[in-house]
Design a protein around this motif. Structure first.
Motif, PDB file in Angstrom:
ATOM      1  N   UNK A 115       0.840  -1.579  -0.015  1.00 15.24           N
ATOM      2  CA  UNK A 115      -0.162  -0.078  -0.033  1.00 15.24           C
ATOM      3  C   UNK A 115       0.636   1.696  -0.059  1.00 15.24           C
ATOM      4  N   UNK A 116       1.685   1.204   0.846  1.00 14.05           N
ATOM      5  CA  UNK A 116       2.992   2.558   1.004  1.00 14.05           C
ATOM      6  C   UNK A 116       3.792   2.463   0.042  1.00 14.05           C
ATOM      7  N   UNK A 117       4.179   1.629  -0.812  1.00 10.71           N
ATOM      8  CA  UNK A 117       5.113   1.909  -1.905  1.00 10.71           C
ATOM      9  C   UNK A 117       4.264   1.490  -3.225  1.00 10.71           C
ATOM     10  N   UNK A 118       2.794   1.675  -3.813  1.00 13.26           N
ATOM     11  CA  UNK A 118       2.091   2.471  -3.848  1.00 13.26           C
ATOM     12  C   UNK A 118       1.333   3.552  -4.591  1.00 13.26           C
ATOM     13  N   UNK A 119       1.816   4.562  -3.129  1.00 11.72           N
ATOM     14  CA  UNK A 119       2.043   6.210  -2.381  1.00 11.72           C
ATOM     15  C   UNK A 119       3.239   6.034  -1.987  1.00 11.72           C
ATOM     16  N   UNK A 120       4.462   6.065  -2.661  1.00  9.76           N
ATOM     17  CA  UNK A 120       5.786   6.105  -2.100  1.00  9.76           C
ATOM     18  C   UNK A 120       6.201   8.506  -2.533  1.00  9.76           C
ATOM     19  N   UNK A 121       5.025   8.137  -3.692  1.00  9.60           N
ATOM     20  CA  UNK A 121       5.423   9.962  -3.966  1.00  9.60           C
ATOM     21  C   UNK A 121       4.635  11.352  -2.909  1.00  9.60           C
ATOM     22  N   UNK A 122       3.663  10.337  -1.968  1.00 12.52           N
ATOM     23  CA  UNK A 122       2.960  10.937  -0.327  1.00 12.52           C
ATOM     24  C   UNK A 122       4.118   9.852   0.526  1.00 12.52           C
ATOM     25  N   UNK A 123       4.253   8.667   0.613  1.00 10.26           N
ATOM     26  CA  UNK A 123       4.725   8.207   1.557  1.00 10.26           C
ATOM     27  C   UNK A 123       6.030   8.670   2.237  1.00 10.26           C
ATOM     28  N   UNK A 124       7.009   9.264   1.032  1.00  7.76           N
ATOM     29  CA  UNK A 124       7.900  10.038   1.233  1.00  7.76           C
ATOM     30  C   UNK A 124       7.866  11.376   2.329  1.00  7.76           C
ATOM     31  N   UNK A 125       6.340  11.700   2.709  1.00  3.67           N
ATOM     32  CA  UNK A 125       6.626  13.056   3.673  1.00  3.67           C
ATOM     33  C   UNK A 125       6.573  12.308   4.964  1.00  3.67           C
ATOM     34  N   UNK A 126       6.345  10.634   5.100  1.00  6.15           N
ATOM     35  CA  UNK A 126       6.347  10.730   6.371  1.00  6.15           C
ATOM     36  C   UNK A 126       7.164  10.838   7.319  1.00  6.15           C
ATOM     37  N   UNK A 127       7.293  10.831   8.657  1.00  4.19           N
ATOM     38  CA  UNK A 127       8.681  10.921   9.553  1.00  4.19           C
ATOM     39  C   UNK A 127       9.546  10.120   9.463  1.00  4.19           C
ATOM     40  N   UNK A 128       9.658   8.049   8.961  1.00  6.72           N
ATOM     41  CA  UNK A 128      10.580   7.719   9.178  1.00  6.72           C
ATOM     42  C   UNK A 128      10.860   7.742   7.701  1.00  6.72           C
ATOM     43  N   UNK A 129      11.277   8.096   6.219  1.00  4.90           N
ATOM     44  CA  UNK A 129      11.280   8.391   5.583  1.00  4.90           C
ATOM     45  C   UNK A 129      11.920   9.657   4.978  1.00  4.90           C
TER      46      UNK A 129
END
Ligand code: 4AD
Ligand code: MG
Length: 501
Positions: A115-129
């Motif tokens: 789920x997160x990988x498909x949304x990598x363009x948004x996931x990048x905003x998360x803290x761990x990333x």
């Protein structure tokens, strides 16, 4: 755009002052007449307290309306607050909504990796990333500093090439105006050329491997740093690799405290990364791998996994019992915790399934084979810092390696294995200098001689001893950040089955 806006990471130097912040709403909690907004601006995250009494109506309704990832401008006073990240918080005097975000797909609860990988363009905003990729940035800067300070020249190798470097099995072939060409697997051969022209060089570029393996260590596109030095032998090469790694780790430890904390990285193992690293020959490594000590370590590991799993299952049961009796907000916390627990239990189950194979592969390992991923992991468990393994069987190494003058079966290659189970982060060695030997090697590896004529010229015109190595950037960042999978160490990972976003 407000040119006077202050970056969140600089707020500690603005305590007591009025500032303007601009960023995105990462999280919001409401309590009576108060909103707690976590604002991220790319440089960091800060908690902003919006009190109804302190702001005008427009600001209050902006705070009320703002959804996760809405863009905001916040004005207010910076106050010291020990318990907050960065040691400060903002007491807001004004809130302006720049754009209201639609319902954001990534919520603070845990999500599955696909789920997160498909949304990598948004996931990048998360803290761990954020934390992982800021460490990547620091490592990149350290790499340039380390080599530039030592008089190395940065030189780029081509990405489109006409020949293989690391064997033909993992080449990406493309159509180059009707002729076949390949995406480079390594800049090394061109690096050797440049070392003969500039003495000491390093390349820093993307490299490509058509690896069909779906492991936590493999990408199809990754970045490699390849120093190459004229008049260097294997020992000098190992010294350089050791200094290099110590430097990278020290810089991150010093400058990325916040990032390491966010990743919950235990820094004690990093602090132990000091020279000298144990240097063992391939033959010694085989002895270690097949020894009872390795089986003991495996046994211990199996017990640890079992204990961890039992504790998680007990916690799961506890949550199940209490779930019906608690308030809504507590339930949401429990839901999030459940996802984390399930994910970890899944990982443990997988490890438990694999352990018998690991044990067998180690016990039955025969001299002459290349180490597999699990063998490398087991070897690292014997030591508390990176190790260097040298003098591999020539048959498992690339065609360009120099043979050991003491034992012709061996190549003067070396690998650096990162501790804590991470395994190989560096591969390299001393290069063959003899023209006829190299020509024979090219034949024996089934490579076309014509494609290497330019490379042979290095041995025709002033051939000298030389050596070098390649460090995989993503594997290095993965180890330093103690990440589960290499995919989180590069903004847009390319792997088997993954070409988007
Ligand atoms: O060991 P490798 O294949 O060595 C070379 O390519 C040499 N020509 C380098 C040299 O001597 N100049 O690759 C070097 C490093 C590995 O140790 C690993 O860290 C990384 O590159 N690497 C990968 N990283 C991510 N995904 C992959 N598929 C990788 N393959 C290698
Ligand atoms: Mg290698």
């Amino acid at each position: 755009m407000d040119k006077s806006a202050v970056a969140v990471e600089a707020l500690a130097t603005h305590v007591g002052k009025a500032v303007v912040l601009q960023g995105w709403l990462q999280n919001k909690r409401a309590s009576k007449n108060l909103y707690f907004i976590e604002l991220r601006d790319g440089s960091g995250v800060v908690q902003c307290v919006v009190a109804k009494r302190e702001v005008d109506d427009a600001s209050w309704s902006a705070a009320a309306q703002a959804t996760q990832e809405s863009a905001l401008v916040l004005r207010g006073q910076v106050v010291a607050h020990e318990r907050q990240i960065g040691g400060v918080e903002l007491q807001a005097s004004g809130v302006e909504l720049i754009s209201l975000a639609e319902e954001y797909p990534i919520t603070p609860k845990a999500h599955g990796v696909d789920f997160l990988m498909d949304r990598r363009h948004l996931w990048l905003r998360s803290r761990r990333q954020w934390a992982a990729l800021r460490i990547r940035n620091r490592v990149i800067m350290s790499i340039h500093e380390f080599y530039q300070e030592r008089g190395f020249v940065q030189m780029d190798a081509p990405i489109l090439t006409g020949s293989a470097v690391e064997g033909t099995s993992t080449l990406f072939e493309i159509d180059y105006f009707g002729s076949p060409a390949y995406l480079t697997q390594s800049g090394q051969l061109h690096g050797e050329v440049m070392a003969m022209a500039f003495g000491k060089i390093y390349t820093f570029g993307p490299t490509f491997r058509a690896e069909k393996s779906k492991t936590r260590r493999h990408l199809t596109e990754f970045w490699m740093i390849e120093p190459e030095m004229a008049f260097y032998d294997l020992d000098m090469n190992m010294d350089l690799a050791e200094d290099f790694i110590v430097r990278l780790v020290q810089d991150v430890l010093r400058d990325c405290q916040a990032e390491l904390t966010m990743l919950k990285r235990d820094t004690a193992p990093l602090a132990r990364v000091q020279a000298p690293f144990p240097r063992i020959s391939y033959s010694e490594a085989v002895e270690l791998l097949t020894s009872p000590k390795t089986q003991e370590l495996l046994q211990q590991h199996a017990e640890n996994l079992h204990t961890e799993r039992s504790a998680l299952e007990a916690e799961q049961a506890q949550i199940g019992k209490r779930y019906g009796q608690v308030k809504q907000w507590k339930r949401r916390q429990m839901d999030a915790r459940r996802i984390v627990i399930n994910q970890r239990i899944g990982e443990i189950e997988e490890a438990q399934r694999n352990l018998p194979q690991w044990a067998e592969s180690a016990r039955d390992f025969v001299w002459g084979k290349d180490f597999g991923g699990s063998d490398e992991t087991l070897l690292t468990w014997h030591f508390d810092r990176p190790i260097i393994i040298h003098r591999y069987p020539a048959a498992v190494k690339a065609f360009y390696m120099k043979r050991d003058p003491e034992d012709d079966r061996l190549a003067l290659g070396m690998d650096v294995l990162a501790p804590e189970g991470y395994g190989e982060i560096i591969g390299g060695g001393e290069r063959a200098t003899d023209l006829f030997f190299l020509q024979r090697q090219v034949d024996e590896h089934g490579l076309p001689r014509e494609a290497f004529e330019w490379y042979f010229d290095l041995r025709r015109y002033g051939s000298v001893p030389h050596a070098g190595f390649g460090l995989g950037l993503e594997r290095t960042v993965g180890w330093i950040g103690h990440l589960e999978h290499i995919r989180e160490t590069i903004p847009f990972p390319r792997m088997l089955g993954r070409l988007s976003p």
